[in-house]
Design a protein around this motif. Structure first.
Motif, PDB file in Angstrom:
ATOM      1  N   VAL A 151       0.830  -1.209   0.000  1.00 42.42           N
ATOM      2  CA  VAL A 151       0.000   0.000   0.000  1.00 42.42           C
ATOM      3  C   VAL A 151       0.864   1.259   0.000  1.00 42.42           C
ATOM      4  N   PHE A 152       1.900   1.259   0.845  1.00 43.07           N
ATOM      5  CA  PHE A 152       2.763   2.441   0.947  1.00 43.07           C
ATOM      6  C   PHE A 152       3.499   2.708  -0.362  1.00 43.07           C
ATOM      7  N   VAL A 153       4.120   1.669  -0.923  1.00 45.75           N
ATOM      8  CA  VAL A 153       4.878   1.851  -2.160  1.00 45.75           C
ATOM      9  C   VAL A 153       3.939   2.225  -3.309  1.00 45.75           C
ATOM     10  N   ALA A 154       2.770   1.593  -3.362  1.00 47.03           N
ATOM     11  CA  ALA A 154       1.812   1.905  -4.420  1.00 47.03           C
ATOM     12  C   ALA A 154       1.370   3.363  -4.355  1.00 47.03           C
ATOM     13  N   PHE A 155       1.148   3.864  -3.153  1.00 48.58           N
ATOM     14  CA  PHE A 155       0.732   5.268  -3.005  1.00 48.58           C
ATOM     15  C   PHE A 155       1.867   6.225  -3.326  1.00 48.58           C
ATOM     16  N   ARG A 156       3.061   5.906  -2.852  1.00 47.20           N
ATOM     17  CA  ARG A 156       4.183   6.818  -3.042  1.00 47.20           C
ATOM     18  C   ARG A 156       4.627   6.891  -4.500  1.00 47.20           C
ATOM     19  N   PHE A 157       4.518   5.779  -5.222  1.00 49.13           N
ATOM     20  CA  PHE A 157       5.020   5.752  -6.595  1.00 49.13           C
ATOM     21  C   PHE A 157       3.896   5.569  -7.608  1.00 49.13           C
ATOM     22  N   ARG A 159       2.886   7.575  -9.753  1.00 45.79           N
ATOM     23  CA  ARG A 159       3.214   8.180 -11.047  1.00 45.79           C
ATOM     24  C   ARG A 159       3.950   7.210 -11.967  1.00 45.79           C
ATOM     25  N   ILE A 160       4.492   6.131 -11.401  1.00 44.25           N
ATOM     26  CA  ILE A 160       5.185   5.157 -12.250  1.00 44.25           C
ATOM     27  C   ILE A 160       4.519   3.782 -12.134  1.00 44.25           C
ATOM     28  N   GLY A 161       3.226   3.790 -11.950  1.00 45.82           N
ATOM     29  CA  GLY A 161       2.508   2.513 -11.818  1.00 45.82           C
ATOM     30  C   GLY A 161       2.641   1.995 -10.412  1.00 45.82           C
ATOM     31  N   GLY A 162       1.992   2.667  -9.467  1.00 43.44           N
ATOM     32  CA  GLY A 162       2.189   2.390  -8.050  1.00 43.44           C
ATOM     33  C   GLY A 162       1.976   0.945  -7.637  1.00 43.44           C
ATOM     34  N   ILE A 213      15.658   2.882  -5.219  1.00 41.94           N
ATOM     35  CA  ILE A 213      15.740   2.635  -6.663  1.00 41.94           C
ATOM     36  C   ILE A 213      14.483   3.137  -7.372  1.00 41.94           C
ATOM     37  N   PHE A 214      13.318   2.844  -6.825  1.00 40.89           N
ATOM     38  CA  PHE A 214      12.079   3.331  -7.438  1.00 40.89           C
ATOM     39  C   PHE A 214      12.015   4.860  -7.430  1.00 40.89           C
ATOM     40  N   ASP A 215      12.556   5.454  -6.391  1.00 40.60           N
ATOM     41  CA  ASP A 215      12.591   6.912  -6.319  1.00 40.60           C
ATOM     42  C   ASP A 215      13.442   7.486  -7.451  1.00 40.60           C
ATOM     43  N   LYS A 221      12.339   9.300 -14.846  1.00 44.90           N
ATOM     44  CA  LYS A 221      11.179   9.338 -15.735  1.00 44.90           C
ATOM     45  C   LYS A 221      10.710  10.771 -15.930  1.00 44.90           C
ATOM     46  N   ARG A 222      10.746  11.548 -14.867  1.00 44.15           N
ATOM     47  CA  ARG A 222      10.348  12.954 -14.963  1.00 44.15           C
ATOM     48  C   ARG A 222      11.339  13.752 -15.801  1.00 44.15           C
ATOM     49  N   LEU A 223      12.638  13.422 -15.671  1.00 43.21           N
ATOM     50  CA  LEU A 223      13.664  14.164 -16.400  1.00 43.21           C
ATOM     51  C   LEU A 223      13.710  13.813 -17.885  1.00 43.21           C
ATOM     52  N   PHE A 224      13.615  12.532 -18.190  1.00 40.97           N
ATOM     53  CA  PHE A 224      13.829  12.070 -19.565  1.00 40.97           C
ATOM     54  C   PHE A 224      12.535  11.755 -20.316  1.00 40.97           C
ATOM     55  N   GLY A 225      11.445  11.557 -19.585  1.00 40.33           N
ATOM     56  CA  GLY A 225      10.190  11.235 -20.250  1.00 40.33           C
ATOM     57  C   GLY A 225      10.309   9.990 -21.097  1.00 40.33           C
ATOM     58  N   ASP A 226       9.935  10.101 -22.375  1.00 45.32           N
ATOM     59  CA  ASP A 226       9.990   8.963 -23.292  1.00 45.32           C
ATOM     60  C   ASP A 226      11.286   8.927 -24.099  1.00 45.32           C
ATOM     61  N   LYS A 227      12.261   9.767 -23.734  1.00 49.88           N
ATOM     62  CA  LYS A 227      13.527   9.790 -24.464  1.00 49.88           C
ATOM     63  C   LYS A 227      14.346   8.532 -24.187  1.00 49.88           C
ATOM     64  N   LYS A 228      14.121   7.917 -23.034  1.00 51.51           N
ATOM     65  CA  LYS A 228      14.814   6.675 -22.684  1.00 51.51           C
ATOM     66  C   LYS A 228      13.788   5.566 -22.489  1.00 51.51           C
ATOM     67  N   SER A 229      14.173   4.366 -22.859  1.00 53.16           N
ATOM     68  CA  SER A 229      13.298   3.223 -22.661  1.00 53.16           C
ATOM     69  C   SER A 229      13.245   2.865 -21.178  1.00 53.16           C
ATOM     70  N   LEU A 230      12.287   2.018 -20.814  1.00 54.74           N
ATOM     71  CA  LEU A 230      12.191   1.586 -19.421  1.00 54.74           C
ATOM     72  C   LEU A 230      13.459   0.882 -18.962  1.00 54.74           C
TER      73      LEU A 230
END
Length: 308
Positions: A151-157, A159-162, A213-215, A221-230
């Motif tokens: 629950v905690f990790v899902a809420f905190r992240f 924006r990247i599929g919590g 690591i998720f942070d 993800k915020r910096l590069f957006g879709d410029k880099k793959s996952l």
């Protein structure tokens, strides 16, 4: 400080496969070898006597076995705080003692070892039912902690599929718990209260590594957006977190090893059986944060995009 550029994701499939095989091996071994439960969980009796001079542990165990009619085990130890020499007598699962049986045992041991100055310091008498209930409560506590982490990790992240981050983080934690369990199975260490304490400690350290690591993934993800793959985002994030993870795990495990050495020197077995599995679990946690949590998150995200 230069960031390393290791390609972790290139080896993730092999690492996940090896980890899965190791977990299966441990679970199979637990069925073949068997799992020892401490008296705390299985029921039985632990009696601690203080003594003076020298006591033959084998003779003490033999006398206690004759008096109780059970296969007892004996451990000599030293109280580091007081310097008191103690001998711990353990009766097997289910063999708790009545008050009369305890009195008979004490009288028989006093008569057999008159020069040892035996004194009863502590008596732990646990019924089989109480032991099983205590074990169940401990397992529920671990499961509840895992749910809270999801629950905690899902809420905190979010924006990247919590939810994917929370579930994959807990999968990595399950891996670590099984590794700690495997140490107990292969080394014949009984499952006891220290096992639960070690598991909860490993959970805390491991989830912290994974969250870092998720942070970094979220920030990249915020910096590069879709410029880099996952894959590139995760590799970069793990490389950015690598030095911190190694330093934290190395210093903690080093302290644990020193504690284990000192405890072994003073024959404090309870500390050793806590520290050794926990140290292995901490190393497993550093590994799983990099080679399990991140790669599984990538696979989850890729599959979600493919389905969409």
């Amino acid at each position: 400080m230069k960031i390393p550029n290791y390609r972790f994701m290139a080896h993730s499939t092999k690492c996940i496969a090896v980890s899965a095989a190791l977990m299966v091996l441990i679970l199979v071994a637990s069925l073949v070898i068997g799992v020892q439960l401490h008296i705390q969980f299985s029921g039985g009796a632990i009696i601690t006597y203080s003594y003076e001079g020298e006591v033959d542990a084998a003779a003490f165990a033999g006398t206690a076995g004759e008096l109780t009619g059970a296969a007892v085990s004996v451990q000599l130890s030293t109280d580091l705080a007081t310097g008191m020499e103690t001998i711990v007598l353990s009766l097997p699962a289910g063999d708790s003692l009545t008050t009369d049986q305890l009195a008979t045992l004490d009288e028989g041991l006093y008569a057999a070892f008159p020069e040892a100055g035996l004194q009863v310091e502590e008596v732990n008498n646990v019924s089989a039912q109480m032991g099983s209930e205590f074990l169940m409560k401990c397992l529920i506590a671990v499961a509840f902690a895992a749910i809270l982490m999801i629950v905690f990790v899902a809420f905190r992240f979010k924006r990247i599929g919590g939810m994917s981050a929370g579930v994959t983080a807990v999968i990595a934690l399950v891996h670590n718990i099984i590794i700690v369990f495997g140490v107990h199975v292969f080394f014949g260490i009984p499952i006891s209260g220290p096992f639960i304490a070690a598991v909860l400690t490993v959970l805390g350290y491991s989830i912290n590594d994974t969250i870092v690591i998720f942070d970094r993934i979220r920030e990249n993800k915020r910096l590069f957006g879709d410029k880099k793959s996952l894959t590139e985002l995760v590799d970069r994030s793990m490389n950015q977190s690598l030095r911190r993870s190694i330093n934290t795990t190395t210093t903690t495990v080093a302290c644990m090893v020193i504690v284990a050495i000192v405890a072994s020197f003073y024959n404090v077995g309870t500390i050793v059986t806590f520290v050794v599995p926990m140290s292995v679990g901490l190393m497993a946690g550093a590994y799983s944060s990099i080679f399990i949590a991140g790669p599984l998150w990538v696979r989850w995200q890729e599959r979600s995009k493919a389905v969409a």
